[in-house]
Scaffold this motif. Sequence first.
Motif, PDB file in Angstrom:
ATOM      1  N   PHE A   1      -0.165  -5.172   9.366  1.00 27.32           N
ATOM      2  CA  PHE A   1       0.727  -4.236   8.692  1.00 27.32           C
ATOM      3  C   PHE A   1       2.089  -4.162   9.364  1.00 27.32           C
ATOM      4  CE2 PHE A   1      -1.665  -1.937   5.465  1.00 27.32           C
ATOM      5  CZ  PHE A   1      -2.960  -2.336   5.754  1.00 27.32           C
ATOM      6  N   GLY A   2       3.077  -3.893   8.552  1.00 24.70           N
ATOM      7  CA  GLY A   2       4.394  -3.550   9.049  1.00 24.70           C
ATOM      8  C   GLY A   2       4.470  -2.071   9.375  1.00 24.70           C
ATOM      9  N   PRO A   3       5.633  -1.617   9.858  1.00 23.48           N
ATOM     10  CA  PRO A   3       5.789  -0.213  10.259  1.00 23.48           C
ATOM     11  C   PRO A   3       5.913   0.735   9.078  1.00 23.48           C
ATOM     12  CG  PRO A   3       7.824  -1.395  10.548  1.00 23.48           C
ATOM     13  CD  PRO A   3       6.817  -2.411  10.164  1.00 23.48           C
TER      14      PRO A   3
ATOM     15  N   GLN B   1       0.652   5.165   1.315  1.00 23.91           N
ATOM     16  CA  GLN B   1      -0.117   6.076   2.150  1.00 23.91           C
ATOM     17  C   GLN B   1       0.500   7.467   2.089  1.00 23.91           C
ATOM     18  OE1 GLN B   1      -0.448   5.222   6.372  1.00 23.91           O
ATOM     19  NE2 GLN B   1      -2.452   6.225   6.469  1.00 23.91           N
TER      20      GLN B   1
ATOM     21  N   PRO C   1      -4.431   4.290   3.350  1.00 29.00           N
ATOM     22  CA  PRO C   1      -3.590   3.494   2.448  1.00 29.00           C
ATOM     23  C   PRO C   1      -4.303   3.195   1.129  1.00 29.00           C
ATOM     24  CG  PRO C   1      -3.557   2.594   4.681  1.00 29.00           C
ATOM     25  CD  PRO C   1      -4.634   3.637   4.650  1.00 29.00           C
TER      26      PRO C   1
ATOM     27  N   LEU D   1       4.449   7.003   2.667  1.00 29.94           N
ATOM     28  CA  LEU D   1       4.741   5.852   3.514  1.00 29.94           C
ATOM     29  C   LEU D   1       4.287   4.606   2.753  1.00 29.94           C
ATOM     30  CD1 LEU D   1       5.637   4.822   6.368  1.00 29.94           C
ATOM     31  CD2 LEU D   1       3.206   4.954   6.997  1.00 29.94           C
TER      32      LEU D   1
ATOM     33  N   LEU E   1       3.523   0.767   2.853  1.00 35.17           N
ATOM     34  CA  LEU E   1       3.163  -0.230   3.847  1.00 35.17           C
ATOM     35  C   LEU E   1       3.053  -1.604   3.217  1.00 35.17           C
ATOM     36  CD1 LEU E   1       0.364   1.903   5.482  1.00 35.17           C
ATOM     37  CD2 LEU E   1       2.445   1.185   6.657  1.00 35.17           C
TER      38      LEU E   1
ATOM     39  N   TYR F   1       0.838  -1.186   0.000  1.00 36.20           N
ATOM     40  CA  TYR F   1       0.000   0.000   0.000  1.00 36.20           C
ATOM     41  C   TYR F   1       0.877   1.241   0.000  1.00 36.20           C
ATOM     42  CZ  TYR F   1      -3.872  -3.030   1.417  1.00 36.20           C
ATOM     43  OH  TYR F   1      -4.829  -4.017   1.478  1.00 36.20           O
TER      44      TYR F   1
ATOM     45  N   ARG G   1       9.312   4.962   4.886  1.00 37.70           N
ATOM     46  CA  ARG G   1       8.989   6.346   4.521  1.00 37.70           C
ATOM     47  C   ARG G   1       9.948   6.796   3.423  1.00 37.70           C
ATOM     48  NH1 ARG G   1       5.490   9.649   6.483  1.00 37.70           N
ATOM     49  NH2 ARG G   1       5.120   8.291   8.264  1.00 37.70           N
TER      50      ARG G   1
END
Lengths: 113, 111
Positions: free
Chosen positions: A104-106, A37, A43, A88, A90, A35, A109
């Motif tokens: 989801f992962g962190p 975002q 997202p 970001l 994801l 995704y 960025r």
Amino acid sequence: DAGVTQSPTHLIKTRGQQVTLRCSPISGHKSVSWYQQVLGQGPQFIFQYYEKEERGRGNFPDRFSARQFPNYSSELNVNALLLGDSALYLCASSRRLGEETQYFGPGTRLLVL
Amino acid sequence: QKEVEQDPGPLSVPEGAIVSLNCTYSNSAFQYFMWYRQYSRKGPELLMYTYSSGNKEDGRFTAQVDKSSKYISLFIRDSQPSDSATYLCAMISNTGNQFYFGTGTSLTVIP
């Protein structure tokens, strides 16, 4: 168990460059989704992979590509970066295709200058 | 028209208040409904999911789905400062591979 992991955490690129983002799903999860975002937005779906095959693609240009490896980890590649690609990114994993729960992962960025 | 509409807020409430967060959707094929919480600069964290009309409760959180109105809600009771985050609704059809997210509602709980 470890959650979804992503690398790198932050990345700065310039316009026209290429970037590769990496994701490792939760152990036992065979589906990975990517995704994008943008700040202040939800997202937006880019890709879904299951058992190493692409199973879904969102409305993103061909500059975006991805793949999934035999160990179910995944890479997202973006070519010819534009300023608007700053976001970001994801990764989310689930046990199977179409499962209602994704984890989801962190995120990574990405800043494009 | 977007698949999923969510009021972005921001929403600011005093500690202990009841919070109501809402989303509407247009695709009647959506069967599964999720709520995620996202802290600043972090990935979304799954809070609750449901697939039927009615209420589902988990601690201080209640998810409500009204398929006839294409409307879902998340209620937070006894809100805490630690609930301050962005709340995202998400949904998927039973045959689809794609999650559709709302834009997220920013919530601040003031001590």
